[in-house]
Design an enzyme around this catalytic site. Structure first.
Site, PDB file in Angstrom:
ATOM      1  CG  ASP A  42       5.340  18.534  26.309  1.00 35.19           C
ATOM      2  OD1 ASP A  42       4.630  17.550  26.046  1.00 35.19           O
ATOM      3  OD2 ASP A  42       6.212  18.539  27.200  1.00 35.19           O
ATOM      4  CD  GLU A  47       0.945  17.100  27.188  1.00 33.24           C
ATOM      5  OE1 GLU A  47       0.916  15.860  27.201  1.00 33.24           O
ATOM      6  OE2 GLU A  47       1.978  17.759  27.379  1.00 33.24           O
TER       7      GLU A  47
END
Length: 539
Positions: free
Chosen positions: A209, A273
């Site tokens: 993330d 990401e």
């Protein structure tokens, strides 16, 4: 639909061209009747996921957390939050998934923790404790104001005063999500230890993330102002160019350390990401060669107002099949981005358009990440203010579109309370039209979106060119999108009509092609509104 499955069964690494199904644990299936989805609920529904023909599941965070940002504020990286179950429940889930032939990918959050994490509690206790430098701390300016002008994604300054240390701590997101100092080698070792914990437990990879937020400018220089744009600025964050609080040039070296660890385990997969206004450079750096992440998660489609041939061309051509260039992963919606069916599908033609988009998605070069409910044509829900859970939407209401609208519970049974998601009122409401889209209803119809998705996944899995071949854009203008997928043993021609009028598009040598899939195509190359043709070259 007409289908003739390809004869080739070529496979590269399992993840190269994989179809991955993203599961948001809070909203998938509730096994204990508290209104919140959990790990046993997921385990009980894995047969359904396997029936889609996908290769893997990606589980959004299930770690111990105070849930200020619903799991992306981690209080214990190596345990399961009680609302979702236990580590033993996760072990059962992994074992069942593997038994069904499904890989298991989990989120890792390396840029920040919860302010309830034991590491932060120690770090904030003094300026000279063993973890004093594990987070980003800075003295105030002479007038007591924050160290610089950095702004947080969710609104307001990226700095919060802490009286215990007499300093500010940094947070790119909520104030309850303090920024880790990933420049610190000890922090890197601790995060690698977290990754090793989960690899040893049997997970097959990580979606990492917000990795471009992992390191900051050590000089704490001010961000420059962003030029005025056409869009509405809803947050102070939108007024800056984020050149110093993220995207540090040392991040790829840390990425290489993560890759070195995962390479010690067979067949593991990592995907980054990378968001932001211009993520392409970072995505390439984070996936370069064989020493970084396997793939990067593209944002090209996630917030696009319209799906056009030009958008597809631009996104795909940014990832050429060249030496040293990484492998892309695509998503059209996810837990943060509004559902594409609401953004793109025309009124009165939603069903046929949705099938065309799903077929197009599964014909692209790269990994295809299906967000839970996309296979049903699930719609975005307009959550009233008094039911909002999303902290960003609450802070910036009504100008920021709530992430809650895409996170609503899965509808399993049309006639059951709360569509079979839970016996209790769910944490978010289901949409008014979701019962009609429920899985038990779509299972009965051979022409449903669910069964179309299964067909298209099967088409991809059965044809080597779709799964791992190269792509060449032939035409991308107006409503026509034509591209060729070429593998070692197969060449396919993919023709899509993104418009509301029929088109006739005939290749130069039409007899060279054998049609293996059609959608709303009345004749060989006469393609109706929102139709498609996929054809295989005759050898």
């Amino acid at each position: 639909m007409q289908k003739i499955k390809g004869s080739t069964q070529f496979r590269a690494a399992w993840w190269r061209g994989a179809v991955i199904y993203q599961i948001y644990p809070r909203s998938f299936a509730d096994s204990n009747g508290d209104g919140v989805g959990d790990l046993p609920g997921i385990t009980a529904r894995l047969d359904y996921v396997a029936s889609l023909g996908v290769d893997a599941i990606w589980l959004s965070p299930f770690f111990t957390s105070p849930m200020r940002d619903f799991g992306y504020d981690v209080a214990d990286y190596c345990d399961v939050d009680p609302i979702f179950g236990t580590l033993a429940d996760l072990d059962v889930l992994i074992e069942k998934a593997h038994g069904l032939g499904l890989k298991v990918i989990i989120d890792q959050v390396y840029s920040h923790t919860s302010d309830q994490h034991a590491w932060f509690a120690e770090s904030r206790s003094s300026r000279d404790n063993p973890k004093a430098d594990w987070y980003v701390w800075a003295d105030p300016k002479a007038d007591g104001s924050p160290p610089n002008n950095w702004q947080s994604v969710f609104g307001g300054p990226a700095w919060t005063w802490d009286a215990r240390r007499g300093q500010y701590y940094m947070h790119n997101f909520l104030r309850e999500q303090p920024q880790m100092n990933v420049h610190n080698p000890e922090v890197q070792e601790a995060l690698l230890g977290v990754a090793k914990f989960w690899l040893d437990r049997g997970v097959d990879g990580f979606r990492v993330d917000a990795i471009n937020f992992a390191m900051h400018d050590l000089e704490l220089r001010d961000n420059p102002p962003a030029p005025a744009g056409n869009g509405i600025r809803t947050r102070p964050f939108d007024f800056q160019l984020k050149v110093h609080n993220q995207s540090h040039p040392d991040i790829p070296a840390f990425v290489a350390r993560i890759r070195a660890l995962t390479d010690r385990y067979p067949d593991r997969f990592t995907v980054a990401e990378v968001g932001g206004a211009e993520p392409d450079r970072e995505m390439k750096a984070f996936t370069a060669g064989d020493a970084h992440f396997n793939s990067a998660y593209g944002f090209d489609f996630l917030y696009a107002d319209k799906l056009t041939p030009a958008l597809v061309r631009e996104a795909l051509e940014n990832w050429p099949a060249e030496e040293g260039i990484g492998w892309p992963s695509w998503a059209f919606s996810n837990h943060d981005a509004p559902r594409w069916i609401n953004r793109w599908a025309p009124e009165g033609a939603r069903d046929v358009y949705a099938r065309m988009v799903m077929l197009l998605f599964l014909c692209l070069r790269g990994n295809a990440i299906i967000w839970q409910g996309e296979e049903l044509g699930l719609t975005q829900v307009d959550i009233p203010f008094d039911r909002l859970q999303d902290p960003e939407a609450i802070a910036n209401w009504p100008l920021t579109l709530s992430r809650d609208g895409t996170r609503t519970p899965m509808p399993w049974k049309a006639d059951a309370p709360h569509c079979g998601f839970s016996d209790h009122t769910p944490w978010l409401p289901l949409g008014a039209d979701h019962a009609a889209l429920a899985i038990d209803q779509q299972e009965k119809l051979s022409t449903s979106m669910l069964n179309a998705t299964r067909d298209f996944v099967s088409l991809r899995q059965s044809n080597e060119a779709l799964r791992s071949g190269d792509i060449r854009i032939i035409e991308a203008q107006d409503s026509i999108l034509v591209f060729e997928r070429k593998g070692a043993q197969q060449t396919l021609l993919c023709v899509f009509n993104l418009g509301s009028s029929s088109i006739n598009w005939t290749p130069e040598q039409p007899d060279k092609w054998r049609i293996i899939e059609t959608l709303n195509a009345a004749d060989r190359w006469e393609i109706g509104a929102y139709g498609a043709v996929v054809a295989e070259a005759i050898i």
